[in-house]
Design a protein around this motif. Structure first.
Motif: not given
Length: 551
Positions: A196-201, A344-348, A371-373, A375-383
């Motif tokens: 979900v884009s918006g707010d901090s990690v 539940k609504k998170l950001f938009d 941003t989307r970029y 969250t995408e990068q950190i999602a790969r780190a989480l994987d």
């Protein structure tokens, strides 16, 4: 006729034999290793990948880089497949596989130029790999506590865009993996990362149950259900399409009205069967008709359609619901249970939460980012972190990171090599040299003094095998105390995969390919190579750089 050439291959076929084929493939492997090598370690750099549609991917994840690159050279593609398999099996170590394989082939090339037979090099590398795996199993330490799992997760995420929040994210990963553990195994497919884009990690959190990226069918349906009785179905709540060859004769308005009434009754019967089962929440993998939506809304049922198969499986794991493929089989004993299901609504972004499950074996991490970029990068780190934590839970063994275990391997393999007679000894010693590429690359990527630090590292290992490189301070320190820990399974798989890939490439002494096939994979009609590798030399393979002259 004695001087008349004989052609046994179709016109336009290209063939590269013996030294030419081998050198071409080794060069391809070294080029690919060089591309991903700068991404290794906490100080590794990122790559920006832009596809034909203009979509941008920024990452230093080896698997993602190789997946996105359009690689044409056959040997390089074989290495890419090896890296992908590493990702599938253990979830991390893809960059290490390619870097080690590339260095092994570079060392093999030196041996071949010195006149060592390929079969001797292959045998030496194979025996060295087996010995290396044996050594790793001997020096591995037990990992049976949550603190060690946390360190494993932090190590896996270091340098992957999440450094400022890696402790927080590692905690989420470990909690999620332990929550779904069953009989000593943790299937990470049962954990989904909802971006979900918006707010901090730092605002990322582990949901109490499952989160799906879906909203109820209608705004007039309940947005929150307490004591949820959940039905999951792979059955459409709609009328089946009439076959195009079907003919219906309607001769009066009354018949037409009766036909519509019959359709409505059929939809109403389907909804009644759901209501009679006691379900108040419905997740359907197929479609739901507008009329069915109306009756579901009247019955107060919170309904979702076109739910992804992976989400259905997680809902099944979390709530205990049984997937129904025929509505006639839907009954109360097939329903799952949750304390509450709510929107539940998170950001938009609107998400549905399924929480307060009795014994959930599936979970969700909600990942936030600016941003989307991001969250995408950190999602790969989480994987990657999920993969290594799951491997550690299942095997219970870890190694000291930061180049410590590689220095141990080099020392032990040199002793082993010197005990082997014949030319095979040379191959084993070169294998040991090749493993130095990991600590050397960690140092180079951190911009530190390679020669002095490698010397200090080897000297320090005379007293302790836990000494590695702190790339942030430029010092050799005890990596166990520093919390730099890697799963045994990842390192073993990386060595085995790299060794097998190097052996496979070394055993190729002939390459035969149709010219059209090569052009279709890498070069356009003007001869320009679009494969992402250096340009093809005259008469060379698609995707390969200029080859040195034949010796």
């Amino acid at each position: 006729m004695a001087n008349q050439p004989i052609f046994i291959l179709p016109e336009g076929t290209e063939r590269y034999s013996k030294r030419d084929a081998l050198r071409m493939n080794i060069t391809a492997a070294k080029v690919l290793a060089g591309i991903v090598r700068t991404t290794l370690g906490p100080k590794g750099m990122d790559k920006m990948l832009v596809n034909g549609m203009g979509d941008i991917t920024i990452t230093n994840d080896g698997a993602t880089i190789m997946r996105e690159m359009d690689i044409a050279q056959p040997a390089a593609r074989m290495l890419v497949e090896t890296a992908k398999k590493q990702e599938e099996i253990v979830g991390d170590g893809t960059t290490s596989v390619v870097v080690i394989a590339g260095e092994l082939l570079a060392k093999a090339e030196e041996l071949l130029e010195d006149g060592i037979a390929t079969s001797v090099v292959v045998k030496g590398f194979r025996n060295a790999t087996a010995k290396a795996v044996e050594i790793l199993n001997e020096i591995a330490i037990d990992a049976d506590d949550k603190e060690t799992l946390q360190k494993v997760a932090v190590t896996a995420m270091s340098g992957k865009g999440s450094d400022y929040a890696k402790e927080h994210l590692a905690g989420l990963v470990v909690d999620a993996a332990l929550r779904i553990e069953e009989d000593g195994e943790s299937d990470i497919d049962n954990i989904n990362i909802q971006r979900v884009s918006g707010d901090s990690v730092e605002d990322s959190f582990l949901a109490e149950g499952i989160v799906i990226d879906k909203s109820p069918l209608s705004k007039n349906m309940p947005e929150s259900v307490e004591d949820a009785k959940i039905a999951i179905m792979k059955y459409p709540i709609e009328l089946k399409d009439i076959n195009t060859s079907t003919k219906i004769d309607i001769t009066s308005p009354d018949q037409f009205a009766a036909f519509l009434d019959n359709e409505e009754e059929m939809i109403k019967d389907l909804v009644n069967q759901i209501v009679e089962s006691g379900a108040n929440v419905l997740f359907c993998q197929k479609g739901i008709d507008d009329l069915a939506e109306h009756y579901l809304k009247k019955a107060g049922i919170m309904a979702f359609k076109r739910v992804k198969k992976s989400d259905m499986e997680r809902i099944e794991k979390a709530t205990g619901a049984k997937l129904v493929t025929d509505i006639e089989d839907l009954s109360e004993d097939k329903l799952g249970h949750a304390g509450k299901v709510y929107l539940k609504k998170l950001f938009d972004h609107k998400l549905t939460f399924i929480e307060e499950c009795e014994n959930p074996k599936a979970s969700s991490i909600v990942l936030r980012g600016s941003t989307r970029y991001v969250t995408e990068q950190i999602a790969r780190a989480l994987d990657d972190a999920l993969g290594v934590v799951a491997a550690t839970i299942e095997e219970g063994k870890v190694l000291i990171g930061g180049g410590a275990c590689e220095i141990d391997l080099i020392k032990e393999l040199r002793d082993y090599g010197e005990s082997v007679s014949g030319r095979e000894q040379l191959a084993i010693l070169k294998y040991a040299e090749a493993l130095e590429v990991i600590p050397r690359t960690l140092i180079e990527n951190a911009g530190l003094d390679t020669i002095n630090l490698i010397a200090d590292l080897k000297a320090a290992h005379e007293d302790s095998n836990a000494i590695g490189i702190n790339v942030f301070t430029g010092e050799v320190v005890d990596m166990k105390d520093a919390g730099v820990i890697e799963p045994l399974r990842v390192k073993v798989q990386a060595l085995q995969s790299a060794g097998e890939a190097a052996e496979m490439i070394l055993r190729i002494d002939d390459m035969i390919a149709a010219r059209n096939a090569l052009n279709s994979t890498g070069a356009d009609e003007s001869g320009n190579d679009n494969s992402g590798m250096p340009p093809m030399p005259p008469g060379g393979m698609g995707g390969m750089g200029g080859m040195p002259p034949m010796m």
